[in-house]
Design a protein around this motif. Sequence first.
Motif, PDB file in Angstrom:
ATOM      1  N   TYR A  97       0.834  -1.194   0.000  1.00 10.16           N
ATOM      2  CA  TYR A  97       0.000   0.000   0.000  1.00 10.16           C
ATOM      3  C   TYR A  97       0.870   1.245   0.000  1.00 10.16           C
ATOM      4  CZ  TYR A  97      -4.439  -2.362   0.909  1.00 10.16           C
ATOM      5  OH  TYR A  97      -5.581  -3.126   0.801  1.00 10.16           O
ATOM      6  N   THR A  98       0.766   2.025  -1.070  1.00 12.12           N
ATOM      7  CA  THR A  98       1.304   3.381  -1.019  1.00 12.12           C
ATOM      8  C   THR A  98       0.331   4.209  -0.184  1.00 12.12           C
ATOM      9  OG1 THR A  98       0.090   4.063  -2.992  1.00 12.12           O
ATOM     10  CG2 THR A  98       2.307   3.130  -3.315  1.00 12.12           C
ATOM     11  N   GLN A 121      -1.257   6.881  -1.110  1.00  6.65           N
ATOM     12  CA  GLN A 121      -2.430   7.230  -1.913  1.00  6.65           C
ATOM     13  C   GLN A 121      -3.380   6.049  -2.036  1.00  6.65           C
ATOM     14  OE1 GLN A 121      -1.684   8.514  -5.985  1.00  6.65           O
ATOM     15  NE2 GLN A 121      -3.361   9.969  -5.839  1.00  6.65           N
ATOM     16  N   ARG A 122      -2.834   4.867  -2.217  1.00  3.96           N
ATOM     17  CA  ARG A 122      -3.685   3.674  -2.297  1.00  3.96           C
ATOM     18  C   ARG A 122      -4.393   3.430  -0.964  1.00  3.96           C
ATOM     19  NH1 ARG A 122      -4.966  -1.055  -4.676  1.00  3.96           N
ATOM     20  NH2 ARG A 122      -5.030  -2.914  -3.361  1.00  3.96           N
ATOM     21  N   GLN A 127      -7.282   5.848  -0.810  1.00  5.07           N
ATOM     22  CA  GLN A 127      -8.339   5.430  -1.734  1.00  5.07           C
ATOM     23  C   GLN A 127      -9.107   4.240  -1.189  1.00  5.07           C
ATOM     24  OE1 GLN A 127      -5.920   4.804  -5.219  1.00  5.07           O
ATOM     25  NE2 GLN A 127      -6.199   6.888  -5.986  1.00  5.07           N
ATOM     26  N   THR A 128      -8.388   3.309  -0.562  1.00  3.47           N
ATOM     27  CA  THR A 128      -9.043   2.137   0.026  1.00  3.47           C
ATOM     28  C   THR A 128      -9.946   2.550   1.180  1.00  3.47           C
ATOM     29  OG1 THR A 128      -7.150   0.757  -0.579  1.00  3.47           O
ATOM     30  CG2 THR A 128      -8.652  -0.118   1.081  1.00  3.47           C
ATOM     31  N   ASP A 132       7.730   4.428  -1.153  1.00  9.06           N
ATOM     32  CA  ASP A 132       6.825   5.520  -1.491  1.00  9.06           C
ATOM     33  C   ASP A 132       7.278   6.798  -0.782  1.00  9.06           C
ATOM     34  OD1 ASP A 132       4.746   7.127  -2.220  1.00  9.06           O
ATOM     35  OD2 ASP A 132       3.289   6.217  -0.861  1.00  9.06           O
TER      36      ASP A 132
END
Length: 419
Positions: free
Chosen positions: A27-28, A30-31, A34-35, A227
Amino acid sequence: MIFHFKLPVSIALLFVFSHTAKAQEKYTLQRALQTAKASNPFLKTEQFAIGIAQAEAITSKQWYNPKLGLNYINIASQKNAAPNSDLYSAINNQYAFQLGKTFQVAGQRKHKIDMAGKNIAFAEKSYAETERNLFLEVAQKWLEVWVAQKQLDILTSAKNNIDSLVITNQNRYKNQVITQTDLYRTQLLSKQYAIQYKTMLQEHANKKTELRFLLGSKDSLSIDMKDPFLFSGSENIEGLLAQSLENRSDITTAKTLIEVSDSNIKLQKSLAFPQPEVGVIYNPQNTIPYWGIYATFDLPFFNRNQGEIKKSVVLKKQAEQHLFTIQEQLQTEIKTAYASYKLQKQNVQNFETVLEQSQSILDNVKYAYLKSGTTIIDFLEAQRSWLETQQQYYEALQHYRQSYFQLLYATGLINQLAK
């Protein structure tokens, strides 16, 4: 037979490995945001507020149902009945059918519809503000996992370094090059690092569990350690202030609340007018049919909705004061967040030279110790200093990135990272 046995096993192994790879997807930041935007349980709960507002908008558009009434009157005593008739015959009673409808006047229905639409917008803006608060929490928790992993890495490096020296010193002790005290000191530091590593390993696992809950995920997760999670954007404080005063979610929420208050004032003023009920009557009396019309409405001698009108005006003043307070608070938050961000950024830059010096000192002292050019005390001190410097650097890096998240939160830009 061998071919048919291996094929299902291969497929099963492929499935297991692919599932594990998916579950361990990195997981970055940003991800992660978003999640959380899609799956966080708190956000899922808040989404119902929008649905409730939309349902209320449907109600505001509905017309009042017509009303159907029935009245029946019969002579109470046989002595008053018509000659030669039964007590309940048609010539001794009368009944009435009444069909009417209440009408909304003075734009009452229009104002209800307008206010319901404003409430939908308010619910949506409030939801965006809930997202803003959640995204800061997710970003900070993501950073905590990142820092915990970095701490594990440097503890692993320190422990590997000291463990290699333990093996070397065991051989040197056998060869009577060093004393038993030197060996014990080396082993003691190795055990201390092992305890610290286990403690940090558990803390790292706990942080990941907390992050997984915020993301609304049931699978195990890992952090993308590469990241940089620093996003390009303007660092001009005046520009940030202007943009935030226009677009930050709590500001837009407060502005929408003022619009709701305006609409409510109009609605409450319109409700000061009585709502008439108008209809028709069919009324057979003693077998003679009659028909007519009727109208009823409240006489506004006492209640002219004064209380609700005054309340709606006060609510608007409260909303205006709330907006003013948030605007003042926003400027304070951005100025302090910006100052902290600049300071922490400079602190991280200053640490780069210190890191290089710390590593160089450790390497030189270790080499000198192995060549009997210095004591075990010097080496252990250099090792501890190296570890403390590394830990202080990542602590400074954590403060820097926390200040960056706080700046994104204060400006409202953090919501854009989840898009």
